[in-house]
Design an enzyme around this catalytic site. Structure first.
Site, mmCIF file in Angstrom:
data_model
loop_
_atom_site.group_PDB
_atom_site.id
_atom_site.type_symbol
_atom_site.label_atom_id
_atom_site.label_comp_id
_atom_site.label_asym_id
_atom_site.label_seq_id
_atom_site.Cartn_x
_atom_site.Cartn_y
_atom_site.Cartn_z
ATOM 1 N N TYR A 109 0.699 -1.151 0.016
ATOM 2 C CA TYR A 109 0.063 -0.071 -0.121
ATOM 3 C C TYR A 109 0.776 1.127 -0.074
ATOM 4 C CZ TYR A 109 0.825 0.935 4.974
ATOM 5 O OH TYR A 109 1.372 1.276 6.124
ATOM 6 N N ARG A 132 8.300 4.264 -4.719
ATOM 7 C CA ARG A 132 8.181 3.228 -3.588
ATOM 8 C C ARG A 132 7.353 1.845 -3.800
ATOM 9 N NH1 ARG A 132 7.554 4.970 2.523
ATOM 10 N NH2 ARG A 132 5.433 5.498 1.637
ATOM 11 N N ARG A 188 -7.935 -20.840 -1.912
ATOM 12 C CA ARG A 188 -7.057 -20.452 -0.672
ATOM 13 C C ARG A 188 -5.961 -21.435 -0.888
ATOM 14 N NH1 ARG A 188 -5.257 -22.019 4.560
ATOM 15 N NH2 ARG A 188 -4.071 -20.089 5.546
ATOM 16 N N GLU A 243 11.537 2.367 14.317
ATOM 17 C CA GLU A 243 10.781 3.359 14.154
ATOM 18 C C GLU A 243 9.582 3.425 14.591
ATOM 19 O OE1 GLU A 243 9.603 2.475 9.759
ATOM 20 O OE2 GLU A 243 9.674 0.331 10.155
ATOM 21 N N LEU A 297 10.796 1.204 7.141
ATOM 22 C CA LEU A 297 10.434 1.621 6.001
ATOM 23 C C LEU A 297 11.000 2.901 5.581
ATOM 24 C CD1 LEU A 297 7.987 1.053 3.808
ATOM 25 C CD2 LEU A 297 6.929 3.161 4.967
HETATM 26 N N1 PDD Z 1 2.867 4.907 7.399
HETATM 27 N N2 PDD Z 1 7.404 3.763 8.891
HETATM 28 C C1 PDD Z 1 6.362 2.963 8.900
HETATM 29 C C2 PDD Z 1 6.164 1.647 9.530
HETATM 30 C C3 PDD Z 1 5.089 3.477 7.994
HETATM 31 O O1 PDD Z 1 4.057 2.694 8.004
HETATM 32 C C4 PDD Z 1 5.201 4.931 7.408
HETATM 33 C C5 PDD Z 1 3.827 5.330 6.905
HETATM 34 C C6 PDD Z 1 6.457 5.572 7.690
HETATM 35 C C7 PDD Z 1 6.563 6.775 7.105
HETATM 36 O O2 PDD Z 1 6.740 6.685 5.522
HETATM 37 P P1 PDD Z 1 6.013 7.941 4.600
HETATM 38 O O3 PDD Z 1 6.922 9.277 5.111
HETATM 39 O O4 PDD Z 1 6.451 7.524 3.212
HETATM 40 O O5 PDD Z 1 4.749 8.179 4.839
HETATM 41 C C8 PDD Z 1 7.516 4.794 8.264
HETATM 42 C C9 PDD Z 1 1.642 5.370 6.560
HETATM 43 C C10 PDD Z 1 1.665 6.808 6.707
HETATM 44 C C11 PDD Z 1 0.534 4.735 7.231
HETATM 45 O O6 PDD Z 1 0.607 3.609 7.361
HETATM 46 O O7 PDD Z 1 -0.775 5.247 7.296
#
Ligand code: PDD
Length: 286
Positions: A32, A51, A100, A182, A206
């Protein structure tokens, strides 16, 4: 009622359907992206599209749309739903074979599923929470080893948010082998003596699109960036802490595991980075 996009069609949200055999549903076999919209324009569309391709490639999944088609779909949804500020959620799964099975289906027989929907968030960039910052707790990082792929396996991050909520905090920072990886849905940073410190890119985290932009703007503004591991204790002793993501942009963190960071209020660096990020991203939004 929202208009959403499913496999080539724009439909009212209550008419959009995906099979019960969809591998996203049965196996979390999907990826996603979340892209923010400000002033009716997409923030960092290119970064999210790149990405997405990377996530799809890593899982040997074909892209159901080209980058140009994806841009057109995003824009059409913004228009149809009259979004000024908000987010666009995109999900691609390995599709719905007729049963499945752990083995991947033949992609020629089972096309991938693609779904996009908008989330209307008026005033997203003026979130008052940014003025006072958020509180985080630390939790063990027990996720799988390919966190650089943006998969829809979000059970543990959801549990982390619930643990934070139960502790009276807003989010959780995950810790592995003593070091912060993170946040549950964001990248984590600390600031010490004016230096911005954040974990380096690897399969452990990520590769945030907001992270890339914020670090670039920081360097362009002559700020010093150090990409390395840090511990919760170092974060608690830092001058500032903050997170970045497509939905929160740059958000100050003022407390970790009950310990105030600095004075317990947002410092100077995080709010400045937020300002620069919003200003510069808006300039190049499409
Ligand atoms: N989440 N790390 C994780 C585990 C994330 O799920 C996200 C983003 C980020 C930040 O990535 P970016 O700057 O590309 O949004 C880091 C999104 C916003 C979500 O799951 O809603």
């Amino acid at each position: 009622m929202r208009t959403v996009y499913v496999n080539g069609e724009y439909l009212p949200e209550n008419e959009a359907k995906v099979s019960i055999f969809d591998r996203g549903f049965l196996m979390a076999d999907g990826v996603y992206e979340v892209t923010s919209v400000l002033d009716g324009k997409l923030i960092d569309f290119d970064g999210h599209a790149v990405r997405l391709s990377r996530s799809l490639d890593a899982l040997d999944m074909a892209s159901p749309v080209t980058k140009d088609e994806l841009l057109a779909i995003n824009r059409e949804l913004v228009t149809l739903n009259d979004i000024t500020d908000g987010m666009i959620y995109l999900q691609v799964t390995r599709g719905a074979p007729n049963d499945r099975d752990f083995a991947f289906p033949d992609p020629d027989e089972t096309p991938s599923t693609i779904v996009l929907f908008t989330q209307d968030k008026p005033g997203l960039a003026d979130n008052p929470v940014a003025l006072k910052g958020i509180k985080v707790i630390s939790i063990d990082d027990i996720r799988w080893g390919r966190r650089d792929i943006k998969t829809v396996q979000l059970l543990y991050p959801s549990m982390g948010k619930m643990m934070a909520k139960a502790a009276g905090a807003d989010d959780a920072w995950m810790v592995e082998d003593g070091f912060v990886t993170e946040g549950t849905s964001n990248n984590a940073y600390i600031v010490k003596n004016g230096k911005i410190i954040t974990r380096e890119l690897s399969t452990d985290i990520l590769h945030g699109i907001t992270r890339a932009a914020v670090l670039r703007f920081a360097k362009e503004s002559q700020m010093v960036v150090e990409e390395r591991n840090f511990t919760i204790q170092e974060a608690q002793e830092a001058d500032e802490a903050f997170i970045t993501s497509a939905s929160t942009f740059v958000m100050p963190v003022v407390e970790i595991d009950g310990e105030k960071i600095g004075k317990g209020t947002p410092g100077r660096v995080a709010p400045r980075l937020r300002e620069i990020y919003l200003e510069e991203s808006r300039k190049v939004a499409i």
